[in-house]
Motif scaffolding. Sequence first.
Motif, PDB file in Angstrom:
ATOM      1  N   TRP A 414       0.915  -1.213  -0.041  1.00  0.00           N
ATOM      2  CA  TRP A 414       0.030   0.092   0.014  1.00  0.00           C
ATOM      3  C   TRP A 414       0.841   1.321   0.123  1.00  0.00           C
ATOM      4  O   TRP A 414       0.929   2.016   0.699  1.00  0.00           O
ATOM      5  N   VAL A 415       1.509   1.463  -1.032  1.00  0.00           N
ATOM      6  CA  VAL A 415       2.491   2.468  -1.259  1.00  0.00           C
ATOM      7  C   VAL A 415       1.909   3.702  -1.967  1.00  0.00           C
ATOM      8  O   VAL A 415       1.221   3.597  -3.064  1.00  0.00           O
ATOM      9  N   HIS A 425       3.406   3.841   3.554  1.00  0.00           N
ATOM     10  CA  HIS A 425       3.168   2.616   3.267  1.00  0.00           C
ATOM     11  C   HIS A 425       3.112   1.833   4.472  1.00  0.00           C
ATOM     12  O   HIS A 425       3.294   2.428   5.450  1.00  0.00           O
ATOM     13  N   GLY A 426       2.474   0.678   4.339  1.00  0.00           N
ATOM     14  CA  GLY A 426       2.467  -0.242   5.331  1.00  0.00           C
ATOM     15  C   GLY A 426       3.725  -0.907   5.976  1.00  0.00           C
ATOM     16  O   GLY A 426       4.817  -0.873   4.988  1.00  0.00           O
ATOM     17  N   GLY A 440      13.061   7.708   5.136  1.00  0.00           N
ATOM     18  CA  GLY A 440      12.508   9.033   4.492  1.00  0.00           C
ATOM     19  C   GLY A 440      10.861   8.656   4.416  1.00  0.00           C
ATOM     20  O   GLY A 440      10.154   9.749   4.281  1.00  0.00           O
ATOM     21  N   CYS A 441      10.366   7.504   4.228  1.00  0.00           N
ATOM     22  CA  CYS A 441       9.041   7.284   3.985  1.00  0.00           C
ATOM     23  C   CYS A 441       8.300   7.495   5.188  1.00  0.00           C
ATOM     24  O   CYS A 441       8.818   7.538   6.571  1.00  0.00           O
ATOM     25  N   ILE A 442       6.891   7.513   5.026  1.00  0.00           N
ATOM     26  CA  ILE A 442       6.017   7.786   6.403  1.00  0.00           C
ATOM     27  C   ILE A 442       5.625   6.094   6.635  1.00  0.00           C
ATOM     28  O   ILE A 442       4.755   5.587   5.931  1.00  0.00           O
ATOM     29  N   ASN A 443       6.261   5.511   7.637  1.00  0.00           N
ATOM     30  CA  ASN A 443       5.713   4.146   8.113  1.00  0.00           C
ATOM     31  C   ASN A 443       4.329   4.245   8.750  1.00  0.00           C
ATOM     32  O   ASN A 443       4.097   5.065   9.559  1.00  0.00           O
ATOM     33  N   ALA A 449      -2.220   1.916   6.405  1.00  0.00           N
ATOM     34  CA  ALA A 449      -1.816   2.215   4.930  1.00  0.00           C
ATOM     35  C   ALA A 449      -2.695   2.210   3.916  1.00  0.00           C
ATOM     36  O   ALA A 449      -2.821   2.639   2.890  1.00  0.00           O
ATOM     37  N   LYS A 450      -3.479   0.813   4.148  1.00  0.00           N
ATOM     38  CA  LYS A 450      -4.628   0.478   3.231  1.00  0.00           C
ATOM     39  C   LYS A 450      -5.421   1.441   2.991  1.00  0.00           C
ATOM     40  O   LYS A 450      -6.221   1.786   1.993  1.00  0.00           O
ATOM     41  N   LEU A 451      -6.119   1.846   4.347  1.00  0.00           N
ATOM     42  CA  LEU A 451      -7.219   2.911   4.586  1.00  0.00           C
ATOM     43  C   LEU A 451      -6.779   4.162   3.631  1.00  0.00           C
ATOM     44  O   LEU A 451      -7.448   4.874   2.851  1.00  0.00           O
ATOM     45  N   LEU A 452      -5.488   4.555   3.892  1.00  0.00           N
ATOM     46  CA  LEU A 452      -4.966   5.768   3.296  1.00  0.00           C
ATOM     47  C   LEU A 452      -4.869   5.797   1.715  1.00  0.00           C
ATOM     48  O   LEU A 452      -5.229   6.472   1.116  1.00  0.00           O
TER      49      LEU A 452
END
Length: 466
Positions: A414-415, A425-426, A440-443, A449-452
């Motif tokens: 879910w990126v 991402h999840g 650097g990503c938002i964990n 992550a799936k909902l977003l």
Amino acid sequence: MTDGANGTDATTYAWAPSEPAKRKNRSGLWIGIPAGATAVALIAASLVLIAPGASVAGVQIGGLTAGAAAQAISARLASTEVTVESPAGDVTVTGADLGASVDATAIAEKAFADNPMWKPASWFPTGTGVEIQVDPAAAAAVLRERAPGSYRAPVDATVAFDSGAQSYVATPAEPGEGLDVSTVTAALQSAFDAGTAQTTAQAGVVPVDALVSTEEADAAVATLNGILDSAGFYIGDERTVAVDRATAASWLTVTSDGEGAFAITADQAGIQTAVDGLAGAVDRGAVNADVIVDTGGAVIHTITEGQTGRTLGDTSGIAAAFAAQLAEGNGRYALAVTEAPFETTKTERNIDVNLSNQTVTLYQNGQVYQHWSMSSGKSGWETHTGNFRIGWKTAMQDMGCVPGYDWCTKDVPWVAYFNGDEGFHGTYWHSNFGTPMSHGCINLTIANAKLLYDWAYRGTEVSVHY
């Protein structure tokens, strides 16, 4: 004679009668009256007659009125004979047979205007020639009748609907053969110019064009297939109810006039059958639009397209009007409808990333929709601040598994990228949310992550700040 008693002799005298009075000589009067009348008549005649010696194409018209001259010219042309020597035998035709004509009245009137009898200087003018006109169809017909062995009929081009191809097609014209009309015309002209009553001509066989050409049939086919391409009932530019090609062709009748024109007529009763079903295909209720917008109101995603409602009005007269349109080559019939507008529901969405608090907040219509802990970039891999938008999204991806990276994480779910290679991402390899942990990503948790991923469409605004 003397009478003695009276002292006279008896001689009797018989007196001669008196000389009658001389009568007046009136012969000059009686001779002068006819001569004067003749002179007057001659003068009068000179005012309407053509000068002596005048001729047109060998026809002597001197001393004639313009009307009589016109008759003489026409009569000579009509009676001039041409014996045609052809491969099928010799035949004789006249100017009248060939439909030959001249404007005899205009020619005669000009001859009188140029050379009137009252003008002696115009007497015995030089004769003038006249170009005759021959009706090609009449000439060809009479030659065909007199010499049928020299004639082969041409075949006209035709137009028909090909059910296999679902289109109109043309069958090309085929030329025929017949005697050369131009040769016969030239011989008639020469004989008329020379003032001879008869002449001969050697006429060969030449091609005879069909009355309906291939080009004319092709033009009709283009019009008819244009009808089939566009046939239907329209609302604006939308072909709301299409008419299939075979049905449209079944409405049409194409008739050739035998001279190159093709008339189109349409079956009003057949069209009426389609008109009877229009309301069911046209009428509909309004459908409201549902869209996702950014904080400025710009649409970033349409969930439901809006659609106006519409109601078809009175259909009487449509079949007749469409039939008239089709006859003119127009297959697009514009329907009159009453429209009902739709409403639009706008949902505003944006995402806030707070690096100080290590939180992600989803806002919908200015209200908090979801609020989660997250893990941003760790020291040396800090997540960049700024205003971004969701761009590329993928349901699963390997991360860092290429040369130049010192890590490899397989099957990241879910990126949703928002800034180059930084995205949401999840995360299945840690649960230490609230602490910077990433490159650097938002964990996020896999569920968040799936909902977003499902909620944030491309173009959704992302604000990253401390």
